[in-house]
Design a protein around this motif. Sequence first.
Motif, PDB file in Angstrom:
ATOM      1  N   GLY A  83      79.425  89.025 113.089  1.00 39.56           N
ATOM      2  CA  GLY A  83      78.623  88.815 114.285  1.00 39.56           C
ATOM      3  C   GLY A  83      79.455  88.472 115.502  1.00 39.56           C
ATOM      4  O   GLY A  83      78.916  88.149 116.560  1.00 39.56           O
ATOM      5  N   ILE A  84      80.778  88.546 115.377  1.00 38.01           N
ATOM      6  CA  ILE A  84      81.678  88.148 116.454  1.00 38.01           C
ATOM      7  C   ILE A  84      82.130  89.360 117.255  1.00 38.01           C
ATOM      8  O   ILE A  84      82.565  90.366 116.695  1.00 38.01           O
ATOM      9  CB  ILE A  84      82.910  87.412 115.876  1.00 38.01           C
ATOM     10  CG1 ILE A  84      82.466  86.110 115.191  1.00 38.01           C
ATOM     11  CG2 ILE A  84      83.932  87.116 116.975  1.00 38.01           C
ATOM     12  CD1 ILE A  84      83.587  85.402 114.463  1.00 38.01           C
ATOM     13  N   VAL A  85      82.032  89.248 118.576  1.00 37.59           N
ATOM     14  CA  VAL A  85      82.649  90.204 119.493  1.00 37.59           C
ATOM     15  C   VAL A  85      84.003  89.613 119.887  1.00 37.59           C
ATOM     16  O   VAL A  85      84.083  88.444 120.275  1.00 37.59           O
ATOM     17  CB  VAL A  85      81.775  90.415 120.745  1.00 37.59           C
ATOM     18  CG1 VAL A  85      82.495  91.286 121.766  1.00 37.59           C
ATOM     19  CG2 VAL A  85      80.436  91.024 120.363  1.00 37.59           C
ATOM     20  N   LEU A  86      85.072  90.403 119.783  1.00 36.24           N
ATOM     21  CA  LEU A  86      86.413  89.891 120.075  1.00 36.24           C
ATOM     22  C   LEU A  86      86.881  90.396 121.435  1.00 36.24           C
ATOM     23  O   LEU A  86      87.071  91.597 121.632  1.00 36.24           O
ATOM     24  CB  LEU A  86      87.401  90.321 118.990  1.00 36.24           C
ATOM     25  CG  LEU A  86      88.848  89.857 119.200  1.00 36.24           C
ATOM     26  CD1 LEU A  86      88.933  88.332 119.226  1.00 36.24           C
ATOM     27  CD2 LEU A  86      89.757  90.420 118.115  1.00 36.24           C
ATOM     28  N   ALA A  87      87.064  89.465 122.377  1.00 38.82           N
ATOM     29  CA  ALA A  87      87.628  89.779 123.689  1.00 38.82           C
ATOM     30  C   ALA A  87      89.091  89.335 123.684  1.00 38.82           C
ATOM     31  O   ALA A  87      89.392  88.173 123.387  1.00 38.82           O
ATOM     32  CB  ALA A  87      86.854  89.069 124.791  1.00 38.82           C
ATOM     33  N   LEU A  88      89.977  90.257 124.012  1.00 35.46           N
ATOM     34  CA  LEU A  88      91.411  90.010 123.832  1.00 35.46           C
ATOM     35  C   LEU A  88      92.180  90.374 125.095  1.00 35.46           C
ATOM     36  O   LEU A  88      92.101  91.509 125.572  1.00 35.46           O
ATOM     37  CB  LEU A  88      91.915  90.864 122.659  1.00 35.46           C
ATOM     38  CG  LEU A  88      93.379  90.779 122.285  1.00 35.46           C
ATOM     39  CD1 LEU A  88      93.694  89.426 121.653  1.00 35.46           C
ATOM     40  CD2 LEU A  88      93.735  91.907 121.309  1.00 35.46           C
ATOM     41  N   LEU A  96      98.886  94.432 119.324  1.00 37.11           N
ATOM     42  CA  LEU A  96      97.562  95.064 119.379  1.00 37.11           C
ATOM     43  C   LEU A  96      97.295  95.867 118.117  1.00 37.11           C
ATOM     44  O   LEU A  96      96.172  95.863 117.596  1.00 37.11           O
ATOM     45  CB  LEU A  96      97.457  95.958 120.610  1.00 37.11           C
ATOM     46  CG  LEU A  96      96.119  96.686 120.799  1.00 37.11           C
ATOM     47  CD1 LEU A  96      94.961  95.694 120.854  1.00 37.11           C
ATOM     48  CD2 LEU A  96      96.151  97.554 122.046  1.00 37.11           C
ATOM     49  N   GLU A  97      98.304  96.547 117.609  1.00 33.94           N
ATOM     50  CA  GLU A  97      98.128  97.297 116.358  1.00 33.94           C
ATOM     51  C   GLU A  97      97.649  96.375 115.245  1.00 33.94           C
ATOM     52  O   GLU A  97      96.697  96.695 114.509  1.00 33.94           O
ATOM     53  CB  GLU A  97      99.454  97.953 115.953  1.00 33.94           C
ATOM     54  CG  GLU A  97      99.924  99.060 116.872  1.00 33.94           C
ATOM     55  CD  GLU A  97     101.268  99.611 116.460  1.00 33.94           C
ATOM     56  OE1 GLU A  97     101.831  99.124 115.443  1.00 33.94           O
ATOM     57  OE2 GLU A  97     101.778 100.522 117.131  1.00 33.94           O
ATOM     58  N   LYS A  98      98.297  95.213 115.121  1.00 31.01           N
ATOM     59  CA  LYS A  98      97.936  94.274 114.061  1.00 31.01           C
ATOM     60  C   LYS A  98      96.528  93.723 114.273  1.00 31.01           C
ATOM     61  O   LYS A  98      95.748  93.596 113.321  1.00 31.01           O
ATOM     62  CB  LYS A  98      98.944  93.130 114.015  1.00 31.01           C
ATOM     63  CG  LYS A  98     100.349  93.558 113.636  1.00 31.01           C
ATOM     64  CD  LYS A  98     101.331  92.399 113.778  1.00 31.01           C
ATOM     65  CE  LYS A  98     102.763  92.840 113.514  1.00 31.01           C
ATOM     66  NZ  LYS A  98     103.732  91.747 113.766  1.00 31.01           N
ATOM     67  N   LEU A 112      86.915  93.931 123.132  1.00 27.25           N
ATOM     68  CA  LEU A 112      86.944  93.990 124.590  1.00 27.25           C
ATOM     69  C   LEU A 112      88.361  93.642 125.030  1.00 27.25           C
ATOM     70  O   LEU A 112      88.792  92.494 124.891  1.00 27.25           O
ATOM     71  CB  LEU A 112      85.954  92.992 125.205  1.00 27.25           C
ATOM     72  CG  LEU A 112      84.527  92.955 124.628  1.00 27.25           C
ATOM     73  CD1 LEU A 112      83.703  91.894 125.352  1.00 27.25           C
ATOM     74  CD2 LEU A 112      83.863  94.309 124.732  1.00 27.25           C
ATOM     75  N   LEU A 113      89.110  94.600 125.549  1.00 26.91           N
ATOM     76  CA  LEU A 113      90.466  94.364 126.029  1.00 26.91           C
ATOM     77  C   LEU A 113      90.412  94.114 127.531  1.00 26.91           C
ATOM     78  O   LEU A 113      89.778  94.875 128.271  1.00 26.91           O
ATOM     79  CB  LEU A 113      91.358  95.570 125.726  1.00 26.91           C
ATOM     80  CG  LEU A 113      91.415  96.016 124.260  1.00 26.91           C
ATOM     81  CD1 LEU A 113      92.331  97.230 124.114  1.00 26.91           C
ATOM     82  CD2 LEU A 113      91.875  94.883 123.357  1.00 26.91           C
ATOM     83  N   PHE A 114      91.075  93.042 127.986  1.00 28.97           N
ATOM     84  CA  PHE A 114      91.008  92.718 129.405  1.00 28.97           C
ATOM     85  C   PHE A 114      92.363  92.253 129.927  1.00 28.97           C
ATOM     86  O   PHE A 114      93.276  91.929 129.165  1.00 28.97           O
ATOM     87  CB  PHE A 114      89.933  91.651 129.665  1.00 28.97           C
ATOM     88  CG  PHE A 114      90.243  90.282 129.081  1.00 28.97           C
ATOM     89  CD1 PHE A 114      90.859  89.299 129.838  1.00 28.97           C
ATOM     90  CD2 PHE A 114      89.903  89.979 127.765  1.00 28.97           C
ATOM     91  CE1 PHE A 114      91.129  88.050 129.310  1.00 28.97           C
ATOM     92  CE2 PHE A 114      90.166  88.730 127.226  1.00 28.97           C
ATOM     93  CZ  PHE A 114      90.792  87.769 127.999  1.00 28.97           C
ATOM     94  N   ARG A 230     101.005  83.004 116.787  1.00 28.45           N
ATOM     95  CA  ARG A 230     100.999  84.350 117.349  1.00 28.45           C
ATOM     96  C   ARG A 230      99.556  84.810 117.527  1.00 28.45           C
ATOM     97  O   ARG A 230      98.652  84.338 116.834  1.00 28.45           O
ATOM     98  CB  ARG A 230     101.754  85.316 116.435  1.00 28.45           C
ATOM     99  CG  ARG A 230     103.257  85.055 116.358  1.00 28.45           C
ATOM    100  CD  ARG A 230     103.948  86.142 115.538  1.00 28.45           C
ATOM    101  NE  ARG A 230     105.383  85.922 115.456  1.00 28.45           N
ATOM    102  CZ  ARG A 230     106.263  86.329 116.366  1.00 28.45           C
ATOM    103  NH1 ARG A 230     105.833  87.000 117.441  1.00 28.45           N
ATOM    104  NH2 ARG A 230     107.547  86.087 116.222  1.00 28.45           N
ATOM    105  N   VAL A 231      99.367  85.758 118.435  1.00 31.07           N
ATOM    106  CA  VAL A 231      98.018  86.220 118.740  1.00 31.07           C
ATOM    107  C   VAL A 231      97.309  86.722 117.488  1.00 31.07           C
ATOM    108  O   VAL A 231      96.155  86.366 117.229  1.00 31.07           O
ATOM    109  CB  VAL A 231      98.062  87.332 119.811  1.00 31.07           C
ATOM    110  CG1 VAL A 231      96.691  87.984 119.973  1.00 31.07           C
ATOM    111  CG2 VAL A 231      98.523  86.763 121.146  1.00 31.07           C
ATOM    112  N   GLU A 232      98.003  87.544 116.676  1.00 35.21           N
ATOM    113  CA  GLU A 232      97.347  88.117 115.505  1.00 35.21           C
ATOM    114  C   GLU A 232      97.017  87.051 114.458  1.00 35.21           C
ATOM    115  O   GLU A 232      96.004  87.148 113.756  1.00 35.21           O
ATOM    116  CB  GLU A 232      98.197  89.228 114.883  1.00 35.21           C
ATOM    117  CG  GLU A 232      99.550  88.790 114.342  1.00 35.21           C
ATOM    118  CD  GLU A 232     100.681  88.866 115.355  1.00 35.21           C
ATOM    119  OE1 GLU A 232     101.840  89.032 114.930  1.00 35.21           O
ATOM    120  OE2 GLU A 232     100.407  88.757 116.565  1.00 35.21           O
ATOM    121  N   THR A 233      97.848  86.005 114.368  1.00 29.98           N
ATOM    122  CA  THR A 233      97.583  84.918 113.428  1.00 29.98           C
ATOM    123  C   THR A 233      96.410  84.065 113.903  1.00 29.98           C
ATOM    124  O   THR A 233      95.509  83.716 113.125  1.00 29.98           O
ATOM    125  CB  THR A 233      98.831  84.041 113.264  1.00 29.98           C
ATOM    126  OG1 THR A 233      99.941  84.851 112.871  1.00 29.98           O
ATOM    127  CG2 THR A 233      98.611  82.967 112.210  1.00 29.98           C
TER     128      THR A 233
END
Length: 251
Positions: A83-88, A96-98, A112-114, A230-233
């Motif tokens: 149910g989560i929308v991810l804004a990054l 980003l690949e990870k 959502l990339l911003f 890290r962002v992916e973690t």
Amino acid sequence: MNVIVLEPSDFIGEGVVRLCDRRREHARKHLRAEPGDRLRVGLLDEGDEAPLPNLGHGEVLRCDREALELRVSLGERPPAASGIVLALALPRPPTLEKVLQQGTALGIKRFLLFHSRRVEPSYWDSSLLAAAALRRHMLLGLEQCVDTVLPRIEMHRGFAAFVEERLEQERARGVVVVADPEAAEMCPCGGEEGSLCLVLGPEGGFVPYERERFAGLGDRMVGLGPRILRVETAMVALVARLGGPPTVLWK
């Protein structure tokens, strides 16, 4: 690869597919598929409606250096979406690949990339943002988690418009949670029912103006403790906490 994701163009007849790409190679080298074997398969779903019963099995008719042919039987539904929308805030291409692969595997269906102050402008010129490249990494995530529903991606190059206009749509539907290493509040486990948008900042975090803008719009600022991740973690940890059973209720 825990499921072979099929596309309509793979079908060569009623219920029969032929694969001549990396999926064939995986079945031959790693699964050691032989005629008569049954492999887990699913037909890709790119729609916005309720998920179709597109999971099932494929009976191997042929598997050699030239092609993998399967007789496909579908009828199972994919796992429930998060149910989560991810804004990054757009990260470095390798990160980003990870995030795309791991986020898709966790059930995220909208990314959502911003842009923000600490996002390197050249990232927006990366070949990874081509539709085919984005799609490839999300397919890898689907293959990992045995899913068939392809996520959607939006791109927003202006910070103010994104926060004040696009995120207003998410605020109208539910809660917007902003992850920030300097936040005083620990990210809770679970949350209230309804939509939840998780906003994750760039490497180095948001600048003070950006933090103030989120807070001024009523968004919840949360962290994961004193460690800088890290962002992916951080994404995996936050999605796991916010999507889990509630142990700390929202107030």
